[in-house]
Design a protein around this motif. Structure first.
Motif, short mmCIF file in Angstrom:
data_model
loop_
_atom_site.label_atom_id
_atom_site.label_comp_id
_atom_site.label_asym_id
_atom_site.label_seq_id
_atom_site.Cartn_x
_atom_site.Cartn_y
_atom_site.Cartn_z
N ARG A 1 0.83 -1.21 0.00
CA ARG A 1 0.00 0.00 0.00
C ARG A 1 0.87 1.25 0.00
NH1 ARG A 1 -2.85 -2.85 4.05
NH2 ARG A 1 -1.96 -1.48 5.66
N LEU A 2 1.93 1.23 0.81
CA LEU A 2 2.80 2.40 0.89
C LEU A 2 3.48 2.67 -0.45
CD1 LEU A 2 4.21 4.64 2.49
CD2 LEU A 2 5.94 2.95 3.18
N TRP A 3 4.00 1.62 -1.09
CA TRP A 3 4.66 1.79 -2.39
C TRP A 3 3.67 2.34 -3.41
CZ3 TRP A 3 9.63 1.61 -3.86
CH2 TRP A 3 10.55 1.00 -3.01
N ALA A 4 2.44 1.80 -3.41
CA ALA A 4 1.43 2.27 -4.36
C ALA A 4 1.14 3.75 -4.14
CB ALA A 4 0.16 1.45 -4.22
N ASP A 5 1.05 4.16 -2.89
CA ASP A 5 0.79 5.57 -2.57
C ASP A 5 1.95 6.45 -3.03
OD1 ASP A 5 -1.62 4.93 -1.45
OD2 ASP A 5 -0.91 5.00 0.62
N ARG A 6 3.18 5.99 -2.80
CA ARG A 6 4.35 6.78 -3.22
C ARG A 6 4.40 6.93 -4.74
NH1 ARG A 6 4.59 8.78 1.10
NH2 ARG A 6 6.25 8.55 2.67
N TYR A 7 4.13 5.84 -5.46
CA TYR A 7 4.13 5.93 -6.91
C TYR A 7 3.05 6.90 -7.38
CZ TYR A 7 7.46 2.16 -7.84
OH TYR A 7 8.58 1.40 -7.94
N ALA A 8 1.87 6.83 -6.74
CA ALA A 8 0.78 7.74 -7.12
C ALA A 8 1.19 9.20 -6.88
CB ALA A 8 -0.48 7.40 -6.33
N GLN A 9 1.89 9.45 -5.77
CA GLN A 9 2.36 10.81 -5.49
C GLN A 9 3.35 11.28 -6.55
OE1 GLN A 9 3.33 10.00 -1.08
NE2 GLN A 9 2.99 12.20 -1.11
N CYS A 10 4.16 10.36 -7.05
CA CYS A 10 5.21 10.73 -8.00
C CYS A 10 4.69 10.83 -9.43
CB CYS A 10 6.36 9.73 -7.93
SG CYS A 10 7.35 9.86 -6.43
N ASP A 11 3.44 10.46 -9.67
CA ASP A 11 2.88 10.62 -11.01
C ASP A 11 2.98 12.08 -11.47
OD1 ASP A 11 2.25 7.99 -11.25
OD2 ASP A 11 0.09 8.21 -10.92
N ILE A 12 2.93 13.01 -10.52
CA ILE A 12 2.98 14.43 -10.86
C ILE A 12 4.27 14.79 -11.58
CG2 ILE A 12 3.99 15.10 -8.64
CD1 ILE A 12 1.41 17.09 -10.71
N LEU A 13 5.36 14.06 -11.31
CA LEU A 13 6.63 14.33 -12.00
C LEU A 13 6.46 14.15 -13.50
CD1 LEU A 13 9.24 12.49 -9.72
CD2 LEU A 13 8.22 14.75 -9.43
N VAL A 14 5.78 13.07 -13.87
CA VAL A 14 5.57 12.77 -15.28
C VAL A 14 4.54 13.73 -15.89
CG1 VAL A 14 4.93 10.97 -16.93
CG2 VAL A 14 6.16 10.36 -14.84
N GLU A 15 3.49 14.03 -15.13
CA GLU A 15 2.47 14.95 -15.63
C GLU A 15 3.07 16.32 -15.93
OE1 GLU A 15 -0.54 14.97 -12.64
OE2 GLU A 15 -0.98 12.83 -12.85
N ARG A 16 3.93 16.81 -15.04
CA ARG A 16 4.56 18.11 -15.26
C ARG A 16 5.47 18.07 -16.49
NH1 ARG A 16 5.54 18.84 -9.10
NH2 ARG A 16 7.54 17.84 -9.56
N ALA A 17 6.18 16.94 -16.66
CA ALA A 17 7.07 16.82 -17.81
C ALA A 17 6.30 16.86 -19.12
CB ALA A 17 7.87 15.52 -17.71
N VAL A 18 5.15 16.22 -19.15
CA VAL A 18 4.31 16.23 -20.35
C VAL A 18 3.81 17.65 -20.61
CG1 VAL A 18 2.14 15.42 -21.35
CG2 VAL A 18 3.64 13.81 -20.13
N GLU A 19 3.38 18.34 -19.56
CA GLU A 19 2.89 19.72 -19.72
C GLU A 19 4.00 20.64 -20.21
OE1 GLU A 19 1.39 20.74 -15.90
OE2 GLU A 19 -0.40 19.46 -16.08
N ARG A 20 5.25 20.40 -19.78
CA ARG A 20 6.37 21.25 -20.23
C ARG A 20 6.84 20.88 -21.63
NH1 ARG A 20 8.36 20.58 -14.53
NH2 ARG A 20 9.40 18.69 -15.29
N GLY A 21 6.33 19.79 -22.17
CA GLY A 21 6.75 19.37 -23.50
C GLY A 21 8.06 18.62 -23.52
#
Length: 252
Positions: free
Chosen positions: A139-159
């Motif tokens: 559960r903890l690993w899943a939560d941490r990965y979910a938190q880190c999704d924002i890293l990829v989302e920001r990268a996509v937004e920045r192109g």
């Protein structure tokens, strides 16, 4: 895990509003903090094999019946210490680039794995001995990965990731690829830390992402070979995966 007896001490003020989802405060919270600190220290120093309720109680300065009443056993202690890690106000890095974010994340991971004694390594080892701890850690690993999704989302937004590669980009696969080399080297191989590895692993993951390695194709066409015959599909024909077992493809 909630305590078996969650009554507040007699001298504690009566709460005005009940909030079942919140951890109890006051003396109960202090005891929990003392006990979990003791679990971390005992686990890091002695491993799962040396972790006992009696040892934790002695180190925490509480009676062992207090520990048994609230946590029941070592498995309960491990679950609560993992849950406590999830309660921390941790935020993923925000350096302005995907490569920088992943590098910073990898440096955090490397630091947690090389410190001696390493609570992170001890906790991973303990999860193989306790089904309760294994579920909590998942559960903890899943939560941490979910938190880190924002890293990829920001990268996509920045192109930073080309549009063709950003389509259906699997953020978790990218994160695993970026961080896995740290665990492989330090936990599996037990090799000395490489100060350059956090950045190299991050860069490799970013390059793979820009090449489309983590883009999930929803409808992949594959070659299907069948015996030649009237209406048969030849070896060079392309068939959508979802149609490969349809009745119209069966021959003979």
């Amino acid at each position: 895990m909630e305590p078996a007896d969650s009554r507040e001490p007699a001298d504690a003020p009566e709460p005005t509003v009940a909030a079942p989802e919140r951890r109890p405060g006051g003396r109960t919270a202090r005891v929990r903090a003392q006990v979990l600190d003791a679990v971390r220290a005992e686990l890091a120093e002695n491993g799962h094999e040396g972790l006992t309720v009696e040892g934790v109680a002695a180190r925490a300065g509480v009676h062992r019946t207090t520990v048994y009443r609230r946590w029941r056993d070592v498995g309960g202690l491990l679950v609560d210490v993992i849950d406590a890690a999830g309660e921390m106000d941790w935020q993923p890095p925000d350096t302005g680039s995907l490569r920088g974010d992943l590098t910073a994340l990898n440096r955090e991971i490397q630091e947690s794995l090389v410190v001696r004694p390493s609570f992170a390594v001890a906790l991973m080892a303990a999860s193989f001995h306790s089904e309760q701890a294994a579920r909590a850690q998942t559960r903890l690993w899943a939560d941490r990965y979910a938190q880190c999704d924002i890293l990829v989302e920001r990268a996509v937004e920045r192109g930073e990731v080309p549009a063709r590669a950003a389509t259906d980009l699997d953020a978790r696969s990218l994160l695993i690829a970026a961080t896995a080399p740290l665990y492989h080297r330090l936990v599996l191989l037990r090799a000395d830390p490489d100060p350059l590895l956090p950045e190299r692993a991050a860069e490799a993951a970013v390059l793979a992402a820009t090449a489309g390695a983590f883009s999930v194709r929803r409808d992949v066409d594959v070659d299907v070979d069948v015996e030649a015959g009237p209406g048969a599909i030849g070896p060079t024909d392309r068939v959508p995966r979802h149609e490969q077992n349809s009745p119209r493809q069966r021959t003979g």
